[in-house]
Design a protein around this motif. Structure first.
Motif, PDB file in Angstrom:
ATOM      1  N   LEU A  67     -34.194   7.804  29.010  1.00  0.00           N
ATOM      2  CA  LEU A  67     -34.810   8.377  27.995  1.00  0.00           C
ATOM      3  C   LEU A  67     -34.219   9.734  27.671  1.00  0.00           C
ATOM      4  O   LEU A  67     -34.689  10.414  26.373  1.00  0.00           O
ATOM      5  CB  LEU A  67     -36.469   8.441  27.959  1.00  0.00           C
ATOM      6  CG  LEU A  67     -37.031   6.962  28.528  1.00  0.00           C
ATOM      7  CD1 LEU A  67     -38.577   7.170  28.472  1.00  0.00           C
ATOM      8  CD2 LEU A  67     -36.740   6.066  27.435  1.00  0.00           C
ATOM      9  N   ALA A  68     -33.392  10.352  28.384  1.00  0.00           N
ATOM     10  CA  ALA A  68     -33.079  11.891  28.237  1.00  0.00           C
ATOM     11  C   ALA A  68     -32.760  12.056  26.940  1.00  0.00           C
ATOM     12  O   ALA A  68     -32.868  13.051  26.273  1.00  0.00           O
ATOM     13  CB  ALA A  68     -32.048  12.115  29.359  1.00  0.00           C
ATOM     14  N   PRO A  69     -31.830  11.336  26.253  1.00  0.00           N
ATOM     15  CA  PRO A  69     -31.160  11.597  24.854  1.00  0.00           C
ATOM     16  C   PRO A  69     -32.197  11.503  23.817  1.00  0.00           C
ATOM     17  O   PRO A  69     -31.925  12.155  22.702  1.00  0.00           O
ATOM     18  CB  PRO A  69     -30.156  10.536  24.673  1.00  0.00           C
ATOM     19  CG  PRO A  69     -29.785   9.938  26.007  1.00  0.00           C
ATOM     20  CD  PRO A  69     -30.957  10.064  26.763  1.00  0.00           C
ATOM     21  N   ALA A  70     -33.313  11.081  24.073  1.00  0.00           N
ATOM     22  CA  ALA A  70     -34.283  10.799  23.076  1.00  0.00           C
ATOM     23  C   ALA A  70     -35.526  11.494  23.531  1.00  0.00           C
ATOM     24  O   ALA A  70     -36.623  11.648  22.778  1.00  0.00           O
ATOM     25  CB  ALA A  70     -34.862   9.418  23.119  1.00  0.00           C
ATOM     26  N   ARG A  71     -35.442  12.816  24.070  1.00  0.00           N
ATOM     27  CA  ARG A  71     -36.393  13.474  24.573  1.00  0.00           C
ATOM     28  C   ARG A  71     -37.363  14.349  23.477  1.00  0.00           C
ATOM     29  O   ARG A  71     -38.584  14.354  23.586  1.00  0.00           O
ATOM     30  CB  ARG A  71     -35.725  14.905  25.404  1.00  0.00           C
ATOM     31  CG  ARG A  71     -36.766  15.600  26.048  1.00  0.00           C
ATOM     32  CD  ARG A  71     -36.220  16.996  26.674  1.00  0.00           C
ATOM     33  NE  ARG A  71     -37.176  17.597  27.526  1.00  0.00           N
ATOM     34  CZ  ARG A  71     -37.772  17.371  28.569  1.00  0.00           C
ATOM     35  NH1 ARG A  71     -37.313  16.261  29.294  1.00  0.00           N
ATOM     36  NH2 ARG A  71     -38.773  18.110  29.099  1.00  0.00           N
ATOM     37  N   HIS A  72     -36.461  14.339  22.287  1.00  0.00           N
ATOM     38  CA  HIS A  72     -37.323  15.243  21.328  1.00  0.00           C
ATOM     39  C   HIS A  72     -37.536  14.095  20.156  1.00  0.00           C
ATOM     40  O   HIS A  72     -38.391  14.512  19.208  1.00  0.00           O
ATOM     41  CB  HIS A  72     -36.299  15.993  20.503  1.00  0.00           C
ATOM     42  CG  HIS A  72     -36.177  17.158  21.557  1.00  0.00           C
ATOM     43  ND1 HIS A  72     -36.878  18.222  22.234  1.00  0.00           N
ATOM     44  CD2 HIS A  72     -34.501  17.558  22.204  1.00  0.00           C
ATOM     45  CE1 HIS A  72     -36.165  19.040  23.115  1.00  0.00           C
ATOM     46  NE2 HIS A  72     -34.814  18.558  22.859  1.00  0.00           N
ATOM     47  N   SER A  73     -36.930  12.719  20.270  1.00  0.00           N
ATOM     48  CA  SER A  73     -37.399  11.994  19.205  1.00  0.00           C
ATOM     49  C   SER A  73     -38.418  10.988  19.504  1.00  0.00           C
ATOM     50  O   SER A  73     -39.249  10.473  18.207  1.00  0.00           O
ATOM     51  CB  SER A  73     -35.905  11.129  18.781  1.00  0.00           C
ATOM     52  OG  SER A  73     -35.578  10.481  20.019  1.00  0.00           O
ATOM     53  N   ILE A  74     -38.588  10.726  20.813  1.00  0.00           N
ATOM     54  CA  ILE A  74     -39.868   9.767  20.828  1.00  0.00           C
ATOM     55  C   ILE A  74     -41.066  10.376  21.089  1.00  0.00           C
ATOM     56  O   ILE A  74     -41.302  11.477  21.682  1.00  0.00           O
ATOM     57  CB  ILE A  74     -39.672   9.002  22.479  1.00  0.00           C
ATOM     58  CG1 ILE A  74     -38.365   8.125  22.312  1.00  0.00           C
ATOM     59  CG2 ILE A  74     -40.760   8.233  22.658  1.00  0.00           C
ATOM     60  CD1 ILE A  74     -38.025   7.523  23.752  1.00  0.00           C
ATOM     61  N   LEU A 146     -40.077  13.477  28.255  1.00  0.00           N
ATOM     62  CA  LEU A 146     -40.145  13.564  26.816  1.00  0.00           C
ATOM     63  C   LEU A 146     -40.990  15.000  26.635  1.00  0.00           C
ATOM     64  O   LEU A 146     -41.788  15.623  27.277  1.00  0.00           O
ATOM     65  CB  LEU A 146     -41.049  12.446  26.274  1.00  0.00           C
ATOM     66  CG  LEU A 146     -40.743  11.058  26.580  1.00  0.00           C
ATOM     67  CD1 LEU A 146     -41.818   9.973  25.968  1.00  0.00           C
ATOM     68  CD2 LEU A 146     -39.459  10.704  25.792  1.00  0.00           C
ATOM     69  N   ASP A 147     -40.409  15.613  25.533  1.00  0.00           N
ATOM     70  CA  ASP A 147     -41.444  16.663  24.895  1.00  0.00           C
ATOM     71  C   ASP A 147     -43.005  16.226  24.397  1.00  0.00           C
ATOM     72  O   ASP A 147     -44.010  16.125  25.056  1.00  0.00           O
ATOM     73  CB  ASP A 147     -40.498  17.544  23.885  1.00  0.00           C
ATOM     74  CG  ASP A 147     -39.612  18.134  24.660  1.00  0.00           C
ATOM     75  OD1 ASP A 147     -39.610  18.348  25.874  1.00  0.00           O
ATOM     76  OD2 ASP A 147     -38.449  18.393  23.960  1.00  0.00           O
ATOM     77  N   ASP A 148     -43.025  16.289  23.091  1.00  0.00           N
ATOM     78  CA  ASP A 148     -44.506  16.348  22.476  1.00  0.00           C
ATOM     79  C   ASP A 148     -44.398  14.707  22.142  1.00  0.00           C
ATOM     80  O   ASP A 148     -43.925  14.362  21.047  1.00  0.00           O
ATOM     81  CB  ASP A 148     -44.276  17.320  21.177  1.00  0.00           C
ATOM     82  CG  ASP A 148     -45.765  17.068  20.462  1.00  0.00           C
ATOM     83  OD1 ASP A 148     -46.696  16.757  21.042  1.00  0.00           O
ATOM     84  OD2 ASP A 148     -45.664  17.425  19.334  1.00  0.00           O
ATOM     85  N   PHE A 149     -45.212  14.015  22.585  1.00  0.00           N
ATOM     86  CA  PHE A 149     -45.546  12.759  22.549  1.00  0.00           C
ATOM     87  C   PHE A 149     -47.052  12.339  22.691  1.00  0.00           C
ATOM     88  O   PHE A 149     -47.879  12.915  23.345  1.00  0.00           O
ATOM     89  CB  PHE A 149     -45.001  11.784  23.436  1.00  0.00           C
ATOM     90  CG  PHE A 149     -45.099  11.812  24.892  1.00  0.00           C
ATOM     91  CD1 PHE A 149     -46.235  10.574  25.204  1.00  0.00           C
ATOM     92  CD2 PHE A 149     -45.006  12.575  25.767  1.00  0.00           C
ATOM     93  CE1 PHE A 149     -46.461  10.581  26.614  1.00  0.00           C
ATOM     94  CE2 PHE A 149     -45.379  12.420  27.020  1.00  0.00           C
ATOM     95  CZ  PHE A 149     -46.043  11.552  27.574  1.00  0.00           C
ATOM     96  N   GLN A 150     -47.546  11.301  21.942  1.00  0.00           N
ATOM     97  CA  GLN A 150     -48.866  10.792  22.085  1.00  0.00           C
ATOM     98  C   GLN A 150     -48.677   9.651  22.552  1.00  0.00           C
ATOM     99  O   GLN A 150     -47.774   8.835  22.851  1.00  0.00           O
ATOM    100  CB  GLN A 150     -49.653  10.822  20.791  1.00  0.00           C
ATOM    101  CG  GLN A 150     -49.971  12.132  20.267  1.00  0.00           C
ATOM    102  CD  GLN A 150     -50.941  12.305  18.993  1.00  0.00           C
ATOM    103  OE1 GLN A 150     -50.582  11.351  18.046  1.00  0.00           O
ATOM    104  NE2 GLN A 150     -51.854  13.274  18.920  1.00  0.00           N
ATOM    105  N   LEU A 151     -50.012   8.804  23.155  1.00  0.00           N
ATOM    106  CA  LEU A 151     -50.075   7.933  24.038  1.00  0.00           C
ATOM    107  C   LEU A 151     -51.040   6.597  23.356  1.00  0.00           C
ATOM    108  O   LEU A 151     -51.861   7.112  22.919  1.00  0.00           O
ATOM    109  CB  LEU A 151     -50.531   8.253  25.555  1.00  0.00           C
ATOM    110  CG  LEU A 151     -50.498   7.170  26.595  1.00  0.00           C
ATOM    111  CD1 LEU A 151     -49.056   6.845  26.894  1.00  0.00           C
ATOM    112  CD2 LEU A 151     -51.028   7.540  27.630  1.00  0.00           C
ATOM    113  N   VAL A 152     -50.431   5.553  23.605  1.00  0.00           N
ATOM    114  CA  VAL A 152     -51.349   4.294  23.243  1.00  0.00           C
ATOM    115  C   VAL A 152     -51.400   3.474  24.790  1.00  0.00           C
ATOM    116  O   VAL A 152     -50.858   2.438  24.991  1.00  0.00           O
ATOM    117  CB  VAL A 152     -51.053   3.428  22.055  1.00  0.00           C
ATOM    118  CG1 VAL A 152     -51.890   2.322  21.927  1.00  0.00           C
ATOM    119  CG2 VAL A 152     -50.642   4.119  20.882  1.00  0.00           C
TER     120      VAL A 152
END
Length: 270
Positions: A67-74, A146-152
Protein backbone atom coordinates in the motif's frame (compact mmCIF):
# COMPACT_ATOMS: atom_id res chain seq x y z
CA UNK A 1 -20.16 13.09 22.90
CA UNK A 2 -18.22 10.85 20.54
CA UNK A 3 -18.09 7.14 21.32
CA UNK A 4 -14.78 5.34 20.81
CA UNK A 5 -14.28 1.58 20.74
CA UNK A 6 -11.24 1.02 22.94
CA UNK A 7 -8.59 -1.59 22.09
CA UNK A 8 -9.29 -5.04 23.51
CA UNK A 9 -6.10 -6.93 22.66
CA UNK A 10 -3.38 -4.28 22.97
CA UNK A 11 -0.65 -5.75 25.12
CA UNK A 12 -1.49 -9.31 24.13
CA UNK A 13 -1.84 -9.66 20.36
CA UNK A 14 0.44 -6.66 19.81
CA UNK A 15 2.39 -4.20 21.99
CA UNK A 16 0.25 -2.06 24.24
CA UNK A 17 2.53 0.99 24.28
CA UNK A 18 2.50 3.37 21.33
CA UNK A 19 6.28 3.58 20.87
CA UNK A 20 6.78 -0.18 21.06
CA UNK A 21 3.87 -0.80 18.70
CA UNK A 22 5.08 1.75 16.16
CA UNK A 23 8.55 0.19 16.26
CA UNK A 24 7.24 -3.36 15.81
CA UNK A 25 4.97 -2.52 12.88
CA UNK A 26 7.67 -0.43 11.18
CA UNK A 27 10.19 -3.25 11.64
CA UNK A 28 7.81 -5.84 10.17
CA UNK A 29 7.18 -3.62 7.15
CA UNK A 30 10.88 -2.85 6.69
CA UNK A 31 11.66 -6.57 6.57
CA UNK A 32 9.38 -7.19 3.58
CA UNK A 33 11.52 -8.06 0.52
CA UNK A 34 11.42 -5.30 -2.09
CA UNK A 35 10.15 -7.64 -4.82
CA UNK A 36 7.07 -8.35 -2.69
CA UNK A 37 6.59 -4.98 -1.05
CA UNK A 38 5.96 -1.79 -2.98
CA UNK A 39 6.77 -3.31 -6.38
CA UNK A 40 3.81 -3.58 -8.74
CA UNK A 41 0.30 -2.16 -8.70
CA UNK A 42 -1.57 -1.09 -5.59
CA UNK A 43 -4.11 -3.75 -4.57
CA UNK A 44 -7.83 -3.11 -4.54
CA UNK A 45 -8.31 -5.81 -1.91
CA UNK A 46 -6.22 -7.78 0.57
CA UNK A 47 -6.57 -10.97 2.58
CA UNK A 48 -4.45 -10.77 5.74
CA UNK A 49 -4.12 -12.93 8.88
CA UNK A 50 -5.17 -11.83 12.35
CA UNK A 51 -3.16 -13.75 14.93
CA UNK A 52 -0.79 -12.17 17.39
CA UNK A 53 2.01 -10.32 15.63
CA UNK A 54 4.62 -12.83 16.85
CA UNK A 55 2.74 -15.48 14.86
CA UNK A 56 1.39 -13.74 11.75
CA UNK A 57 2.64 -10.14 11.77
CA UNK A 58 5.36 -10.81 9.19
CA UNK A 59 2.81 -12.35 6.83
CA UNK A 60 0.37 -9.46 7.25
CA UNK A 61 3.22 -7.03 6.56
CA UNK A 62 3.71 -8.59 3.11
CA UNK A 63 0.28 -7.29 2.13
CA UNK A 64 0.38 -3.93 3.89
CA UNK A 65 3.74 -3.04 2.35
CA UNK A 66 1.99 -3.07 -1.03
CA UNK A 67 0.00 0.00 0.00
CA UNK A 68 3.01 2.32 0.24
CA UNK A 69 2.46 4.00 -3.17
CA UNK A 70 -1.16 4.74 -2.20
CA UNK A 71 -0.36 6.25 1.18
CA UNK A 72 -2.04 9.55 0.28
CA UNK A 73 -4.75 8.28 -2.07
CA UNK A 74 -6.54 5.56 -0.07
CA UNK A 75 -9.08 7.43 2.05
CA UNK A 76 -11.52 4.64 3.00
CA UNK A 77 -10.88 1.09 4.21
CA UNK A 78 -13.69 -1.46 4.28
CA UNK A 79 -12.47 -4.01 6.84
CA UNK A 80 -14.19 -7.36 7.32
CA UNK A 81 -13.39 -10.19 9.72
CA UNK A 82 -15.09 -13.12 11.44
CA UNK A 83 -16.87 -13.11 14.79
CA UNK A 84 -14.78 -14.99 17.36
CA UNK A 85 -16.48 -13.85 20.57
CA UNK A 86 -20.13 -12.90 20.09
CA UNK A 87 -22.30 -14.66 17.48
CA UNK A 88 -24.15 -12.41 15.07
CA UNK A 89 -26.52 -12.85 12.18
CA UNK A 90 -25.37 -10.76 9.24
CA UNK A 91 -22.59 -8.17 9.17
CA UNK A 92 -22.22 -6.01 12.27
CA UNK A 93 -21.08 -2.41 12.41
CA UNK A 94 -20.02 -0.94 15.77
CA UNK A 95 -22.17 1.65 17.48
CA UNK A 96 -19.18 3.97 17.73
CA UNK A 97 -17.69 6.99 16.03
CA UNK A 98 -14.10 5.74 16.02
CA UNK A 99 -11.89 2.76 16.83
CA UNK A 100 -8.78 3.27 18.94
CA UNK A 101 -5.37 1.63 19.20
CA UNK A 102 -2.28 2.82 21.07
CA UNK A 103 -1.41 4.70 17.84
CA UNK A 104 -4.56 6.82 18.00
CA UNK A 105 -8.12 6.81 16.72
CA UNK A 106 -9.53 5.88 13.31
CA UNK A 107 -12.83 7.56 12.47
CA UNK A 108 -15.80 5.59 11.18
CA UNK A 109 -16.86 6.63 7.67
CA UNK A 110 -20.36 7.82 8.45
CA UNK A 111 -21.22 8.46 4.79
CA UNK A 112 -20.34 4.88 3.94
CA UNK A 113 -22.32 3.56 6.91
CA UNK A 114 -25.33 5.50 5.64
CA UNK A 115 -24.99 3.70 2.30
CA UNK A 116 -25.45 0.40 4.11
CA UNK A 117 -28.42 1.46 6.22
CA UNK A 118 -31.04 -0.11 3.96
CA UNK A 119 -29.33 -3.49 3.62
CA UNK A 120 -31.13 -6.04 5.83
CA UNK A 121 -27.97 -8.09 6.43
CA UNK A 122 -26.17 -5.13 8.05
CA UNK A 123 -26.80 -4.65 11.78
CA UNK A 124 -25.29 -2.48 14.51
CA UNK A 125 -23.82 -4.11 17.61
CA UNK A 126 -21.31 -2.66 20.03
CA UNK A 127 -21.05 -5.99 21.89
CA UNK A 128 -19.95 -7.90 18.76
CA UNK A 129 -17.04 -5.49 18.29
CA UNK A 130 -16.12 -4.92 21.94
CA UNK A 131 -13.71 -7.85 22.38
CA UNK A 132 -13.18 -8.93 18.76
CA UNK A 133 -9.52 -9.10 17.70
CA UNK A 134 -9.87 -9.90 13.99
CA UNK A 135 -10.39 -6.28 12.97
CA UNK A 136 -8.40 -4.62 15.74
CA UNK A 137 -5.06 -6.23 14.89
CA UNK A 138 -5.24 -4.76 11.37
CA UNK A 139 -5.59 -1.18 12.55
CA UNK A 140 -1.96 -0.48 13.59
CA UNK A 141 -0.77 -1.62 10.16
CA UNK A 142 -3.31 0.60 8.43
CA UNK A 143 -2.45 3.53 10.70
CA UNK A 144 1.20 3.10 9.78
CA UNK A 145 0.96 2.66 5.99
CA UNK A 146 -1.85 5.14 5.29
CA UNK A 147 -2.27 8.80 6.09
CA UNK A 148 -5.77 10.23 6.45
CA UNK A 149 -8.37 7.48 6.08
CA UNK A 150 -11.72 6.48 7.51
CA UNK A 151 -12.95 3.00 8.32
CA UNK A 152 -15.97 0.79 7.68
CA UNK A 153 -15.45 -2.06 10.18
CA UNK A 154 -17.71 -5.09 9.74
CA UNK A 155 -17.69 -8.24 11.84
CA UNK A 156 -19.14 -10.99 9.67
CA UNK A 157 -21.26 -13.67 11.31
CA UNK A 158 -23.94 -15.93 9.85
CA UNK A 159 -24.29 -14.58 6.33
CA UNK A 160 -24.09 -15.73 2.73
CA UNK A 161 -21.36 -14.92 0.25
CA UNK A 162 -23.97 -12.90 -1.61
CA UNK A 163 -24.72 -10.88 1.53
CA UNK A 164 -21.04 -9.96 1.83
CA UNK A 165 -20.61 -9.27 -1.87
CA UNK A 166 -23.61 -6.90 -1.84
CA UNK A 167 -21.96 -4.85 0.90
CA UNK A 168 -18.67 -4.76 -1.02
CA UNK A 169 -20.44 -3.69 -4.19
CA UNK A 170 -22.22 -0.89 -2.35
CA UNK A 171 -18.89 0.49 -1.11
CA UNK A 172 -16.63 -0.50 -4.03
CA UNK A 173 -15.73 3.05 -5.02
CA UNK A 174 -12.53 3.83 -6.90
CA UNK A 175 -8.84 3.92 -5.96
CA UNK A 176 -9.74 5.79 -2.78
CA UNK A 177 -11.34 2.62 -1.36
CA UNK A 178 -9.43 -0.42 -0.12
CA UNK A 179 -11.09 -3.71 0.85
CA UNK A 180 -9.42 -5.79 3.57
CA UNK A 181 -10.52 -9.27 4.64
CA UNK A 182 -9.06 -10.49 7.92
CA UNK A 183 -8.77 -14.29 7.98
CA UNK A 184 -6.51 -17.07 9.13
CA UNK A 185 -6.52 -20.43 7.34
CA UNK A 186 -6.75 -23.93 8.87
CA UNK A 187 -6.71 -24.36 12.63
CA UNK A 188 -4.96 -26.90 14.86
CA UNK A 189 -3.87 -29.46 12.27
CA UNK A 190 -0.42 -31.04 12.48
CA UNK A 191 2.20 -29.05 10.57
CA UNK A 192 2.36 -31.12 7.37
CA UNK A 193 -1.40 -31.66 7.19
CA UNK A 194 -1.91 -27.92 7.59
CA UNK A 195 0.52 -27.16 4.80
CA UNK A 196 -1.37 -29.48 2.47
CA UNK A 197 -4.79 -28.20 3.46
CA UNK A 198 -3.78 -24.54 3.22
CA UNK A 199 -2.16 -25.09 -0.15
CA UNK A 200 -5.43 -26.48 -1.50
CA UNK A 201 -7.35 -23.59 -0.01
CA UNK A 202 -4.96 -21.09 -1.55
CA UNK A 203 -5.27 -22.67 -4.98
CA UNK A 204 -9.05 -22.19 -4.74
CA UNK A 205 -8.61 -18.54 -3.74
CA UNK A 206 -6.20 -17.91 -6.61
CA UNK A 207 -8.76 -19.42 -8.99
CA UNK A 208 -11.45 -17.19 -7.41
CA UNK A 209 -13.21 -20.47 -6.73
CA UNK A 210 -15.43 -20.50 -3.66
CA UNK A 211 -17.08 -21.25 -1.42
CA UNK A 212 -14.55 -21.94 1.32
CA UNK A 213 -15.64 -23.60 4.54
CA UNK A 214 -14.96 -22.29 8.03
CA UNK A 215 -12.53 -25.19 8.46
CA UNK A 216 -10.50 -23.92 5.50
CA UNK A 217 -10.50 -20.31 6.71
CA UNK A 218 -12.05 -18.79 9.80
CA UNK A 219 -12.92 -15.73 7.73
CA UNK A 220 -14.28 -17.92 4.96
CA UNK A 221 -17.59 -16.09 4.69
CA UNK A 222 -15.84 -12.77 4.06
CA UNK A 223 -13.45 -14.39 1.60
CA UNK A 224 -16.36 -15.99 -0.25
CA UNK A 225 -18.00 -12.61 -0.66
CA UNK A 226 -14.73 -11.10 -1.85
CA UNK A 227 -14.28 -13.89 -4.40
CA UNK A 228 -17.74 -13.19 -5.83
CA UNK A 229 -16.98 -9.48 -6.09
CA UNK A 230 -13.50 -10.17 -7.50
CA UNK A 231 -14.96 -12.30 -10.28
CA UNK A 232 -17.52 -9.61 -11.07
CA UNK A 233 -14.87 -6.89 -11.24
CA UNK A 234 -12.16 -8.97 -12.89
CA UNK A 235 -9.66 -8.71 -10.06
CA UNK A 236 -6.46 -10.74 -10.29
CA UNK A 237 -5.25 -12.38 -7.05
CA UNK A 238 -1.60 -12.80 -6.18
CA UNK A 239 -0.21 -14.82 -3.30
CA UNK A 240 2.37 -12.74 -1.46
CA UNK A 241 3.29 -15.33 1.13
CA UNK A 242 1.95 -18.04 3.41
CA UNK A 243 3.13 -19.98 6.44
CA UNK A 244 1.72 -21.31 9.68
CA UNK A 245 2.37 -20.87 13.37
CA UNK A 246 4.80 -23.78 13.28
CA UNK A 247 7.04 -21.64 11.09
CA UNK A 248 6.96 -18.69 13.46
CA UNK A 249 6.36 -19.23 17.16
CA UNK A 250 4.11 -22.23 17.60
CA UNK A 251 3.92 -25.94 18.30
CA UNK A 252 4.28 -28.16 15.21
CA UNK A 253 1.61 -30.52 16.51
CA UNK A 254 -1.24 -27.96 16.31
CA UNK A 255 -0.75 -25.06 13.95
CA UNK A 256 -2.78 -22.20 12.45
CA UNK A 257 -2.30 -21.20 8.83
CA UNK A 258 -1.67 -17.67 7.56
CA UNK A 259 -1.55 -16.08 4.11
CA UNK A 260 -1.28 -12.67 2.50
CA UNK A 261 -3.09 -12.23 -0.81
CA UNK A 262 -3.42 -9.08 -2.93
CA UNK A 263 -6.17 -8.58 -5.50
CA UNK A 264 -5.35 -6.20 -8.33
CA UNK A 265 -7.52 -4.66 -10.99
CA UNK A 266 -6.59 -6.44 -14.21
CA UNK A 267 -6.06 -3.23 -16.20
CA UNK A 268 -3.22 -2.37 -13.83
CA UNK A 269 -1.99 -5.85 -12.88
CA UNK A 270 1.36 -7.35 -13.79
Amino acid sequence: MNSVRQPAVAGSFYPGQAAALAHEVSTLLAEVPSHIGSAGPVPKALIVPHAGYIYSGATAALAYARLAPARHSIRRVVLLGPAHRVPVRGLALPDDDALATPLGQVAIDRAAVAQLAQLPQVVVSRSVHAHEHALEVQLPFLQTVLDDFQLVPLVVGHASAEDVAEVLERLWGGPETLLVVSSDLSHFLPYRAAQQADSQTMQAILRLDGPLSQQQACGGTSINGLLLAARHHGLQPRLLGMCNSGDTAGDLARVVGYAAVAFMEVDHAN
